[in-house]
Design an enzyme around this catalytic site. Structure first.
Site, PDB file in Angstrom:
ATOM      1  N   SER A  45     -13.713  10.068   0.550  1.00  0.00           N
ATOM      2  CA  SER A  45     -12.894  10.865  -0.436  1.00  0.00           C
ATOM      3  C   SER A  45     -12.246   9.628  -1.785  1.00  0.00           C
ATOM      4  O   SER A  45     -13.943   9.210  -2.493  1.00  0.00           O
ATOM      5  CB  SER A  45     -10.982  10.966  -0.228  1.00  0.00           C
ATOM      6  OG  SER A  45     -10.361  11.066  -0.552  1.00  0.00           O
ATOM      7  N   ASN A  46     -11.590   9.851  -2.058  1.00  0.00           N
ATOM      8  CA  ASN A  46     -10.781   9.709  -4.028  1.00  0.00           C
ATOM      9  C   ASN A  46      -9.764   8.903  -4.299  1.00  0.00           C
ATOM     10  O   ASN A  46      -8.992   8.858  -3.318  1.00  0.00           O
ATOM     11  CB  ASN A  46     -11.469   9.631  -4.994  1.00  0.00           C
ATOM     12  CG  ASN A  46     -10.809  11.383  -4.952  1.00  0.00           C
ATOM     13  OD1 ASN A  46     -10.470  11.592  -5.133  1.00  0.00           O
ATOM     14  ND2 ASN A  46     -11.697  12.402  -5.201  1.00  0.00           N
ATOM     15  N   ARG A  47      -9.171   7.962  -5.094  1.00  0.00           N
ATOM     16  CA  ARG A  47      -7.845   7.436  -5.276  1.00  0.00           C
ATOM     17  C   ARG A  47      -6.675   8.353  -5.601  1.00  0.00           C
ATOM     18  O   ARG A  47      -6.160   8.026  -6.207  1.00  0.00           O
ATOM     19  CB  ARG A  47      -8.152   6.379  -6.126  1.00  0.00           C
ATOM     20  CG  ARG A  47      -9.093   5.218  -5.432  1.00  0.00           C
ATOM     21  CD  ARG A  47      -9.002   4.312  -6.248  1.00  0.00           C
ATOM     22  NE  ARG A  47      -9.884   2.944  -6.430  1.00  0.00           N
ATOM     23  CZ  ARG A  47      -9.683   2.116  -5.378  1.00  0.00           C
ATOM     24  NH1 ARG A  47      -8.151   2.497  -4.366  1.00  0.00           N
ATOM     25  NH2 ARG A  47     -10.238   0.944  -4.686  1.00  0.00           N
ATOM     26  N   SER A  48      -7.395   9.663  -5.850  1.00  0.00           N
ATOM     27  CA  SER A  48      -6.846  11.016  -7.006  1.00  0.00           C
ATOM     28  C   SER A  48      -4.995  10.989  -6.159  1.00  0.00           C
ATOM     29  O   SER A  48      -5.073  10.787  -5.067  1.00  0.00           O
ATOM     30  CB  SER A  48      -7.235  11.820  -7.390  1.00  0.00           C
ATOM     31  OG  SER A  48      -6.219  13.382  -7.214  1.00  0.00           O
ATOM     32  N   ALA A 112      -9.926  15.467  -7.890  1.00  0.00           N
ATOM     33  CA  ALA A 112     -10.592  15.311  -7.942  1.00  0.00           C
ATOM     34  C   ALA A 112     -11.284  15.361  -6.983  1.00  0.00           C
ATOM     35  O   ALA A 112     -11.263  14.846  -6.321  1.00  0.00           O
ATOM     36  CB  ALA A 112     -10.240  13.967  -8.288  1.00  0.00           C
TER      37      ALA A 112
END
Length: 236
Positions: A45-48, A112
């Site tokens: 995943s990512n930091r959004s 994101a």
């Protein structure tokens, strides 16, 4: 716990004082990250945080729009009186967008989306020592490009707003993305080193075919209205 009378009064005043500049408009917003499973307990995943997309959805509804919010997993409450579609993966988000976009006047793609996903998600936890080969080498495949896919389907009376989170060459990357994705405008910002992701404030650049318009840092709730003001300028 019920909100106090003062809180309710402030909300009512804010709602009634807001100009309904988007009454009758249908708005699609994507928000948050996508998560791509490695196994039942791990994912990419990512930091959004989803804060920008949720702020846009709230602002559009406050201004009278019929809003559909397609969101990846976040830890903030869903806006009231908004149609919320919860998804996890990029494939799920694309499907939801393809269903909602044909009836949208304005679509804002602030989510994101993970660029890649594991080619195969294990149906059981890959345990260290027992599945070291699988854990050490995870084959990735490319996710669909949601903005480009939807941008290619844009009708003459639809507006597509893309977002670009960049660590460097912010403007140049946004200009390239504008053309490649067939968007009307790209909302670009620098990320990393405590900027943008998870914060309550942000500064962005609006990049279209003719100009670059920079904003100072401001609360994301206020920025949401600035973004919507820009999007409305492109409605034919």
């Amino acid at each position: 716990k019920l909100p106090s009378e003062d809180v309710l009064l402030q909300y009512i005043l804010k709602e009634t004082a807001c100009e309904k500049t988007m009454k009758g408009k249908r708005v699609l917003v994507t928000a948050g990250p996508t998560v791509e499973a490695i196994d039942p307990v791990r994912y990419i995943s990512n930091r959004s945080s989803g804060k920008t997309g949720y702020a846009i959805a709230r602002a559009a509804r406050r201004r009278g729009a019929d809003v559909t919010l397609i969101t990846g997993p976040v830890s903030i409450p869903a806006p009231s009186d908004v149609h919320v579609v919860h998804v996890n993966t990029a494939l799920e988000m694309l499907q939801a967008c393809e269903e909602a976009f044909p009836s949208a006047d304005i679509a804002l793609f602030s989510a994101a989306v993970a660029d890649m996903r594991p080619a195969h998600a294990a149906d059981h936890k890959l345990k260290k020592g027992a599945a070291d080969a699988d854990l050490g080498t995870i084959t990735l495949v490319e996710n669909p490009d949601i903005l480009a896919t939807i941008g290619a389907k844009k009708g003459p009376h639809q507006v597509v707003v893309g977002f670009a989170a960049e660590t460097d060459n912010v403007i140049a990357n946004a200009q390239a993305k504008l053309v490649k994705k067939n968007a009307d405008v790209i909302v670009a910002n620098r990320v990393g080193e405590g900027l943008a992701f998870g914060t309550d404030d942000n500064a962005v650049c609006f990049v279209d075919a003719d100009e670059i318009d920079e904003t100072p840092s401001m609360p994301k709730d206020k920025l949401a209205d600035v973004i919507l003001d820009h999007a409305l300028e492109y409605l034919r």
